[in-house]
Structure formats: structure tokens, C-alpha cells
Design a protein around this motif. Sequence first.
Motif, PDB file in Angstrom:
ATOM      1  N   ARG A  34     -14.911  -4.569 -13.173  1.00 24.77           N
ATOM      2  CA  ARG A  34     -16.098  -3.991 -12.529  1.00 24.77           C
ATOM      3  C   ARG A  34     -16.096  -2.469 -12.656  1.00 24.77           C
ATOM      4  O   ARG A  34     -17.118  -1.845 -12.954  1.00 24.77           O
ATOM      5  N   LEU A  35     -14.955  -1.895 -12.385  1.00 26.93           N
ATOM      6  CA  LEU A  35     -14.835  -0.437 -12.426  1.00 26.93           C
ATOM      7  C   LEU A  35     -15.118   0.090 -13.830  1.00 26.93           C
ATOM      8  O   LEU A  35     -15.874   1.049 -14.016  1.00 26.93           O
ATOM      9  N   LEU A  36     -14.492  -0.534 -14.833  1.00 33.18           N
ATOM     10  CA  LEU A  36     -14.652  -0.068 -16.208  1.00 33.18           C
ATOM     11  C   LEU A  36     -16.093  -0.218 -16.691  1.00 33.18           C
ATOM     12  O   LEU A  36     -16.540   0.536 -17.565  1.00 33.18           O
ATOM     13  N   CYS A  50     -16.984   5.027 -15.222  1.00 33.24           N
ATOM     14  CA  CYS A  50     -16.117   5.060 -16.403  1.00 33.24           C
ATOM     15  C   CYS A  50     -16.897   5.158 -17.711  1.00 33.24           C
ATOM     16  O   CYS A  50     -16.318   4.988 -18.786  1.00 33.24           O
ATOM     17  N   ASP A  51     -18.204   5.450 -17.637  1.00 39.18           N
ATOM     18  CA  ASP A  51     -19.028   5.558 -18.843  1.00 39.18           C
ATOM     19  C   ASP A  51     -19.061   7.022 -19.284  1.00 39.18           C
ATOM     20  O   ASP A  51     -20.004   7.771 -18.983  1.00 39.18           O
ATOM     21  N   THR A  61     -11.178   8.833 -15.949  1.00 36.75           N
ATOM     22  CA  THR A  61     -10.476   8.524 -17.196  1.00 36.75           C
ATOM     23  C   THR A  61      -9.391   7.504 -16.901  1.00 36.75           C
ATOM     24  O   THR A  61      -8.430   7.816 -16.184  1.00 36.75           O
ATOM     25  N   PRO A  62      -9.487   6.276 -17.399  1.00 29.21           N
ATOM     26  CA  PRO A  62      -8.435   5.285 -17.137  1.00 29.21           C
ATOM     27  C   PRO A  62      -7.085   5.780 -17.633  1.00 29.21           C
ATOM     28  O   PRO A  62      -7.008   6.548 -18.601  1.00 29.21           O
ATOM     29  N   PRO A  63      -6.002   5.379 -16.987  1.00 29.46           N
ATOM     30  CA  PRO A  63      -4.667   5.817 -17.413  1.00 29.46           C
ATOM     31  C   PRO A  63      -4.392   5.428 -18.860  1.00 29.46           C
ATOM     32  O   PRO A  63      -4.889   4.399 -19.340  1.00 29.46           O
ATOM     33  N   ASN A 113     -20.969   7.707  -8.430  1.00 28.48           N
ATOM     34  CA  ASN A 113     -19.533   7.497  -8.469  1.00 28.48           C
ATOM     35  C   ASN A 113     -18.776   8.312  -7.450  1.00 28.48           C
ATOM     36  O   ASN A 113     -19.333   8.777  -6.489  1.00 28.48           O
ATOM     37  N   PHE A 114     -17.510   8.521  -7.740  1.00 30.69           N
ATOM     38  CA  PHE A 114     -16.618   9.222  -6.816  1.00 30.69           C
ATOM     39  C   PHE A 114     -16.172  10.592  -7.293  1.00 30.69           C
ATOM     40  O   PHE A 114     -16.357  10.959  -8.416  1.00 30.69           O
TER      41      PHE A 114
END
Length: 693
Positions: A635-637, A642-643, A455-457, A691-692
Amino acid sequence: MDGTAHASSPAAPAFDAAAVLQAAFAHHQAGRTADAADCYKLILQHDGAHADALHFLGVLVCDVGNLPAGIDLIEKSIQLHPNAIYLNNLGNMRGRARNHQGAIAAYRAALSLAPDYAEAHSNLGYALREAGNSLAAIDSCARATQLKPEFAQAWINLGNALLDLGSDEGALDSYIKALALNPNDANAHNNVGNILEKYGRAANAAEAYQRALALEPRRASLHNNLGNVLRDQGLLDQATASYRQALALDPGFAQAHSNLLLLLNTRPDVSVCEQVDEARAFGRHQSAKAQRFEHAAQAGEMKKRLRVGFVSGDLNSHPVGFFLESVLGHLDRTRIELVAYATRQRDDAVSQRLEPRFSAWHDISRIDDEICARRIRDDAIDILVDLSGHTNHNRLPVFAWKPAPIQATWLGYFATTGLASIDYVIADRHVLPFDESSQFVEAPWHLPDSYLCFTPPPFDIEVGPLPAGEHGAITFGCFNHLVKLNDAVVALWSRVLDAVPGSRLLLKTRQLDDPVVQRATLERFAAHGIDGARLMLEGQSPRAELLAAYQRVDIALDPFPYAGGTTSVEALWMGVPVLTRRGERFLSHVGESIVNTAGLPEWIAADDADYLNKAVRFSAQRDELTALRNTLRERLLASPLCDAPRFARHLEDAFHGMWARHAACHHTNSGLPAQPDRHSSGDAREHAERNFA
């Protein structure tokens, strides 16, 4: 009658109940419980309504472990002779039986008869805190200290209540007052250690725990607490010894065993087999203490809306909360109903956003394992998910009771729990390759892309320019817990610093708030010839400031074998590439998975030599680093990491797949409990990039 005279018999001596009662007290205080019980019973044979004998026999019966019978005797004595002392003792015994409301009622009744009874005020405060009302507990304990300032236990109880409400300074002051009155109180020393540990003063906390252990060397919890602060100082051998000593004293001590397992994962000198064997030992101990529930599937339940329970102490501003937030918002509520079981009370912005995603939110922080397991079973949870593993605030012993027909572990840990009652570990093919499934007691259930979703900040921070462009020299960085920096990591990173002229290393973590730990860290690098001027050591910061600190880092260095998780994803989000090292287990594969997901497979080193070579080579490629810095966030998003909508569908499918297998096994085996296939991937669909964690 004849006229013979007969001598009369001497009169029997009168029964001296008071003398027998004093003898009983002497036996009772000396621990001669059988002799004391005989004396109390002798008095009652002569006078069945002797209130003191009845009362203290009840106390003794409680002391030897029969609380229901003892409490019954105490209550009868109060009917005969109501008084504050009896009522106070009744409160104590009800408290031992975990009947907190009953204890509160008894203490209040005692105070109605003796309003200035300091011990009853203090005990009332203790019971109120146990019942979850720390605010009222403060008033009661404070009253006790006013009435009897020399009462050390009242100061301890006051400190505990203050601590609950976040008044750490007030709590510490109370404990210090208690120690001034009674320097031999191990509890007070332990509580001082707790506060010092909380504020990152690990070395001072260790001294407090060692003082407590000098007074009570056979108290397992003190050895566990000492192990925690030794670990935080990087003293892994000593920490391991402390945890093992705690387990030697109490083999079923789940928290100490979890701490040991967590620590063993960080040690490169501990093999995977040793770690798995220790986890299995944990599982055996906890299973032996539990009474496993059985579950029968209902006909026609192959497809239904599943009730899924999440058990965690980290449903808040914590990596677990960060990875859950976006996923929970995209789960289909017609397929999944979520129930939260929070293992600690912590209210913040993240928990406030998470709570509405659950149909129910239960605080289980103050209930024991059996009551908790029965509650979960009664809640009709279909799938119970552990989100902690052997990390802090876990409730793995609850899972040993098997309160749900299907149980899984996910997200918060990176190795086997050791519990056979947990059916699945939710993973992906990168962190848990098929040929490593023997490292788990649980059966792997592989998600198609990745096993978690970032979850992006909720705030924006600029990536900023490459720091080396301004300073001329490369700045490496690592924001991981200091325990991950074992001797092998320090040695290799020292070689990196030595091989990249002018380079510096920024370490930022909570443990470095302690000046003692800072000095020890400088000494560890100095032993490899690294001048302290090349190290920047910083403590913890709020999340926004922590992320902003990446604006000063060119390349993040991943520790091993315990790779970074959240810290690595956050580094990528801030445009900082992460150099990681290939490993041989889930724990070590996390770093590989993260950089693979970000499309940076060349940043995975095969071994120490490759790690050093890549660090030197990448440091010299300033243009490439600048380009990466400008594109990594995008790239990350755009990656599966991040999906959230896609990930939510995969998680729903996993839960329904587990349920279908369970229902099918029950149908096939005529109601026998389903056993997962220990060699199955859990999902036969094609696997994509992951992912991580």
C-alpha cells in the motif's frame, strides 16, 4: 653683559622607559586599558621605534576591538624586532580576525625562530583545525604536549582535533588530562560534556556542564548545552529554563533560541500562539543582526532554468536525506539546477549518493553568517530552501540576510521559522490546512498530493509474522526521540497498557543508551502503576537493525503533540500500523497525514478517550492486524508518498510558480521586491491525498 652671577637650573631626570613599560604592563593586566595605552604612547613619544611599546599597544588595541589597527601595530613591531613571542601574538590576533592562513603563517614563523616554543605549537594546532586541517592540528598539539606536558590548553586543543577525526576516546583522555592540570577550566568540562552527550550519557553530561557553569555562570553556550541534555532526559521544565537563561544572557543566541522553539513544540502546555510569538521574537533578533540584500528581477527571466540552493546539515543518513534521495534523482535538470550548502561535514553512503545530484556542493560549516550569505548571493541562487527549520545544524540566521530573491522552508521542520525573510513554507493541505495559515510567518505553498516523498531503504527486510501470534500478547512500540514522550503521553500509554492485558511496550531510541535515562523512564511509567517488566527499553541501532526491530511490534503508538515522522513511515513499511492522535497544528497533523496516505483513516484518534478505545479494539482484532501486516508495505509503495517521479514534477512546478510570481511582481512594481500573498495556497490546482514529513 653685567657681572651678576645666575644659579643654574637642575637637570631634568632622564626618561625611564623600562619603568613606564612595567607600569603599562600592570595597567594592561588589570584591565585599565586607557591607563596602559597612555603609558605605551608616552614611551613612543620619546622613542617611536620602541618595539615593545609598539607591540603591546597593538595587542591592547586588538583587545579593545580594533583588530585591523592593532594588527598593523604588531606587524610594525615585528619589523623592528623579529622574535617568536611577537609572531605568536600576531598569530593570535590574526586568528581573532578569522584570518586562519595568516595566523598559521605567523605561528610557523615563530617556530622557525624558536622550534621548542610549546605555546606556538599549540596555537598552530588550533589555527590548523580552524582552517579545516585537523590531521595536521593533531601533530602540532601533540608536539606541544610533549614539550610542555603541564600545558593544559595544549591538551584541550589536542582533544578538539582528535574529536574532529572521530577519535572520541582519545579526545576524552586529552580533556581529562587537561582537567587534572587545571580543574577550573570550564572549556574542558564543557568538552567532556559534549562527548558524554554524544554517547547518550545525558545525566553524566549534565554534571559536566554544571561543573563548567559553576566556573562561568554567565556563559550562555553552557546553559544551552545543559538544556540539551536535560531535554534528552525528559526534564522539559528544567531544559526550558536553561534555554531561557542562555537567551537572557545573549538575546541573539540563535542556536539556543532554536532549541527553545523546538522544545516548546513538544510541550502540550504551550499554546500555538505562544509558540508563534516566540518564533517571531527569534525572527526579530536575527533580522536586527543582518543587513538584508535586495534583489531585482531581470527582464525576460519569467521562464528560465532555476538555480535552487538547499541548506542543510542532514544531506546524509538522516530522515531529510532519506526523503530527498529519490526525489533528486527525478528532477528535470533542464528546469532545475541544484546547489548544496552543507552546514556540517558528514560523509556516508547517503551523502555519496546525493552529492552527484547537485551541480555544486559547498561546505559552509566553518564560515560565519555574513560570509555565507554573500557567497550564496554571489552564486546567483534564485530560490534558497531551508531544510532544517529550528532543528540541529540549521543556518536560519543566514536567511535573515535574504541572499536569494525567493526563500522557502521545507521538509525538516513542522512550524514557522519566525523569519519574515523566508517567503514560503512548502506544505500540503493535510499538514497545513488553509484555516491554520496564521500559525506561520511564511506564506503556505501547497503541493497537490503531499509535501514529501519517502525513499524506501536500499536493502530488503522481511516484514515477518504478527508477533502477537507467537507470544499471545500485543506488543506496542515507539521508536521516537524520548523528548516526544511528555507526561500526557506517558499517562495515556499507561492507560493503554493497563487496558490491554499482558501487553508490552517496546521503546527504542538513542537516549535509552543511558542507564540513568532508562531508570527514569521506568519510574515515569511506574508512577502510573505500570510494572517495569512490561517495558522493553533499547538504545540506538544501525538503520537495518532498527527496521528489523519492528518485527517485534504489533502496533506503533504515535506520541503527541509531536507526532512521529520517519519512524511512522518506516513502521508502515515494516507492516506495522500506527495509531495517531488528531492535533491542531502542522506538528500534530503529520501523523494524520501519514496514516491517511496509507489508507488507514480509522487509525486517527479524535482525543485521548478515542485513542484508548481504538488501541483496545485494534489489539483484539488479530486477523485484521495480520492482514494489515501482509499488505501495508505494498500500500505504501503504491501511494503518492513513494511516487518520486510524480513528486518531482510537483516540486519543479512549485519552484517555477514561486519564480513566476516573483518576476510578475517585479514587473508590476517596477523593480520593488516581491511580497508573497500571505493568504494564498500557492497552487490553484486540485489537491489530492497527501503524505508525511
